[in-house]
Write an enzyme that holds these catalytic residues in place. Structure first.
Site, PDB file in Angstrom:
ATOM      1  NE  ARG A 123     -58.373  42.381 -32.104  1.00 52.07           N
ATOM      2  CZ  ARG A 123     -59.423  41.660 -31.679  1.00 52.07           C
ATOM      3  NH1 ARG A 123     -60.186  42.131 -30.723  1.00 52.07           N
ATOM      4  NH2 ARG A 123     -59.692  40.518 -32.232  1.00 52.07           N
ATOM      5  CE  LYS A 145     -39.084  52.555 -38.629  1.00 53.95           C
ATOM      6  NZ  LYS A 145     -37.855  52.612 -39.458  1.00 53.95           N
ATOM      7  CD  GLU A 187     -28.811  54.306 -35.499  1.00 59.12           C
ATOM      8  OE1 GLU A 187     -29.183  55.233 -36.235  1.00 59.12           O
ATOM      9  OE2 GLU A 187     -29.061  53.110 -35.752  1.00 59.12           O
ATOM     10  CE  LYS A 228     -36.554  57.686 -34.541  1.00 63.09           C
ATOM     11  NZ  LYS A 228     -36.131  56.352 -34.315  1.00 63.09           N
ATOM     12  CD  GLU A 238     -39.160  53.586 -42.568  1.00 57.79           C
ATOM     13  OE1 GLU A 238     -38.260  53.846 -41.770  1.00 57.79           O
ATOM     14  OE2 GLU A 238     -39.438  52.433 -42.945  1.00 57.79           O
ATOM     15  NE  ARG A 242     -39.662  56.373 -38.249  1.00 56.13           N
ATOM     16  CZ  ARG A 242     -40.313  55.906 -37.189  1.00 56.13           C
ATOM     17  NH1 ARG A 242     -41.593  56.164 -37.047  1.00 56.13           N
ATOM     18  NH2 ARG A 242     -39.691  55.195 -36.269  1.00 56.13           N
ATOM     19  CG  ASN A 246     -34.517  53.404 -42.677  1.00 58.87           C
ATOM     20  OD1 ASN A 246     -34.385  52.668 -41.719  1.00 58.87           O
ATOM     21  ND2 ASN A 246     -35.691  53.896 -43.052  1.00 58.87           N
ATOM     22  CG  HIS A 249     -30.259  51.945 -40.623  1.00 56.56           C
ATOM     23  ND1 HIS A 249     -29.494  53.071 -40.460  1.00 56.56           N
ATOM     24  CD2 HIS A 249     -30.682  51.595 -39.379  1.00 56.56           C
ATOM     25  CE1 HIS A 249     -29.464  53.399 -39.174  1.00 56.56           C
ATOM     26  NE2 HIS A 249     -30.180  52.514 -38.495  1.00 56.56           N
ATOM     27  CG  HIS A 253     -31.402  46.476 -40.914  1.00 58.10           C
ATOM     28  ND1 HIS A 253     -32.475  47.284 -41.200  1.00 58.10           N
ATOM     29  CD2 HIS A 253     -31.071  46.752 -39.638  1.00 58.10           C
ATOM     30  CE1 HIS A 253     -32.776  48.008 -40.124  1.00 58.10           C
ATOM     31  NE2 HIS A 253     -31.938  47.704 -39.173  1.00 58.10           N
ATOM     32  CG  HIS A 266     -28.272  48.665 -35.190  1.00 54.55           C
ATOM     33  ND1 HIS A 266     -28.658  48.168 -36.418  1.00 54.55           N
ATOM     34  CD2 HIS A 266     -28.785  49.923 -35.110  1.00 54.55           C
ATOM     35  CE1 HIS A 266     -29.381  49.090 -37.046  1.00 54.55           C
ATOM     36  NE2 HIS A 266     -29.471  50.151 -36.272  1.00 54.55           N
TER      37      HIS A 266
HETATM   38  N1  GLY Z   1     -34.511  53.721 -36.760  1.00 51.34           N
HETATM   39  C1  GLY Z   1     -35.115  54.464 -37.776  1.00 51.34           C
HETATM   40  C2  GLY Z   1     -36.491  54.926 -37.474  1.00 51.34           C
HETATM   41  O1  GLY Z   1     -36.934  54.902 -36.342  1.00 51.34           O
HETATM   42  O2  GLY Z   1     -37.168  55.312 -38.378  1.00 51.34           O
END
Ligand code: GLY
Length: 357
Positions: A123, A145, A187, A228, A238, A242, A246, A249, A253, A266
């Site tokens: 956990r 993430k 990025e 960031k 998010e 946040r 994206n 993105h 994706h 990517h």
């Molecule tokens: N890669 C985008 C984020 O970490 O929110």
């Protein structure tokens, strides 16, 4: 030795991002302390291990209890349930307990996989992110993430699990392949366009954003991490701000999934996605022609492969993680440094914008 520190403020889950050529020396010191408190497992991939194996053994080899080193195959295919199970079983086999630490030493694949395993094993055990690619330094290692892929799409299974710290040794970037360098640079361009007009102005002035182009890498990695970190601090999961990270993105994706994971880097997919998002930004939220051209000129400094896409792309777009009420969310630009989050009834709009960009 150059070292800068960026702080991610998240209350009791706050941590620091250490950026510079001394980051691994600092990590080694800190690991000695961890090693005396609990077991440590270092997860890396074949490529990183083949270049830095000796250094990794040094990092892992604390005098009394050396860390276990696990090497996973290189590439997106390692972001799978099979590999996740294997890693969790290795953690159990090595006797990791709740006081243990996982060190994710590699690019985004290693960070996402080891981060996810650390978040679910018993956990949740602690993880430290040690990014070795430009992309993971400025994006995936920070913010918590984690994820693996499904045939239905990229990063469709994952968690939020903040690391205890990030150690970005900028010295290792000199062994990056050119495509991987540019992938990370995409990025950085994204962060500049969405959050940092000053960084954008810098990138605009540098003619060549490639590995030999003379860009001040310490400066831009730190700037990108700082922006960031600010966003993560106000919106860890998010729910709102946040989302701007994206930018480009949604399409990226879908492109990666439809072309076959690993077929395109990517960052290359993000560069293509940003071009389409800019084109849509002019139509939907009034991005001025002059700003559009400036933004495009910087994005075009990132070389991208010729791609062929088909109807599959729309299917993958409709499965995007950020969709809400059946609508596909998309980040647009009102101006350099100012975003607009919208949702599209018809994902085909993004595909059309891709053709126009
Ligand atoms: N890669 C985008 C984020 O970490 O929110």
């Amino acid at each position: 030795m150059t070292m800068n520190v960026v702080h991610v403020e998240l209350g009791e889950r706050s941590y620091s991002i250490h950026i510079g050529d001394g980051a691994w020396d600092l990590l080694q010191e800190n690991l000695r302390e961890w090693n005396s408190a609990g077991k440590v497992m270092v997860v890396t991939d074949e490529r990183v291990h083949s270049i830095y194996g000796h250094r990794i053994e040094e990092l892992a080899g604390a005098p009394n209890s050396p860390a276990t080193v696990v090497v996973v195959p290189q590439g997106e295919k390692s972001k799978s349930f099979g590999r996740l199970e294997d890693l969790c079983r290795k953690m159990a086999g090595a006797g990791l307990d709740r006081g243990s630490l996982v060190v994710a030493l590699g690019g985004g694949v290693v960070g996402d996989l080891a981060g996810l395993a650390a978040s679910i094993y018993l956990r949740g055990v602690s993880v430290i992110q040690v990014p070795t690619t430009l992309l993971s330094m400025v994006d995936s290692s920070t913010g918590g993430k984690t994820g693996i892929n499904l045939p239905e799409g990229k990063n469709q299974v994952g968690t939020f699990h903040q690391p205890q710290g990030v150690y970005a040794n900028t010295d290792v970037l000199r062994t990056l392949e050119s495509r991987d360098w540019y992938s990370g640079m995409a990025e950085i361009v994204k962060i500049s366009l969405t959050l940092d007009p000053e960084l954008f102005a810098y990138l605009e002035k540098v003619n060549d954003l490639g590995p030999e182009g003379g860009v001040d890498i310490q400066l831009i990695v730190e700037a990108a991490c700082r922006r960031k970190a600010e966003v993560i601090s106000i919106d860890e999961k998010e729910a709102g701000p946040r989302l701007v990270l994206n930018f480009g993105h949604t399409l990226a994706h879908a492109l990666e999934s439809s072309l076959g994971l690993g077929e395109i880097r990517h960052g290359e997919a993000v560069a293509i996605g940003m071009r389409a998002a800019l084109s849509l930004s002019k139509q939907i939220c009034g991005l001025d022609e002059g700003q559009y051209r400036r933004a495009m000129a910087v994005i075009e400094k990132i070389p991208v492969p010729d791609i062929r896409y088909d109807q599959n792309l729309e299917q993958f777009l409709t499965r995007d993680k950020k969709r809400i009420g059946g609508r596909v969310r998309c980040i647009l630009l009102e101006d350099i440094g100012r975003c607009h989050v919208t949702s599209l009834d018809d994902p085909g709009e993004l595909v059309k914008a891709l053709a126009l960009s």
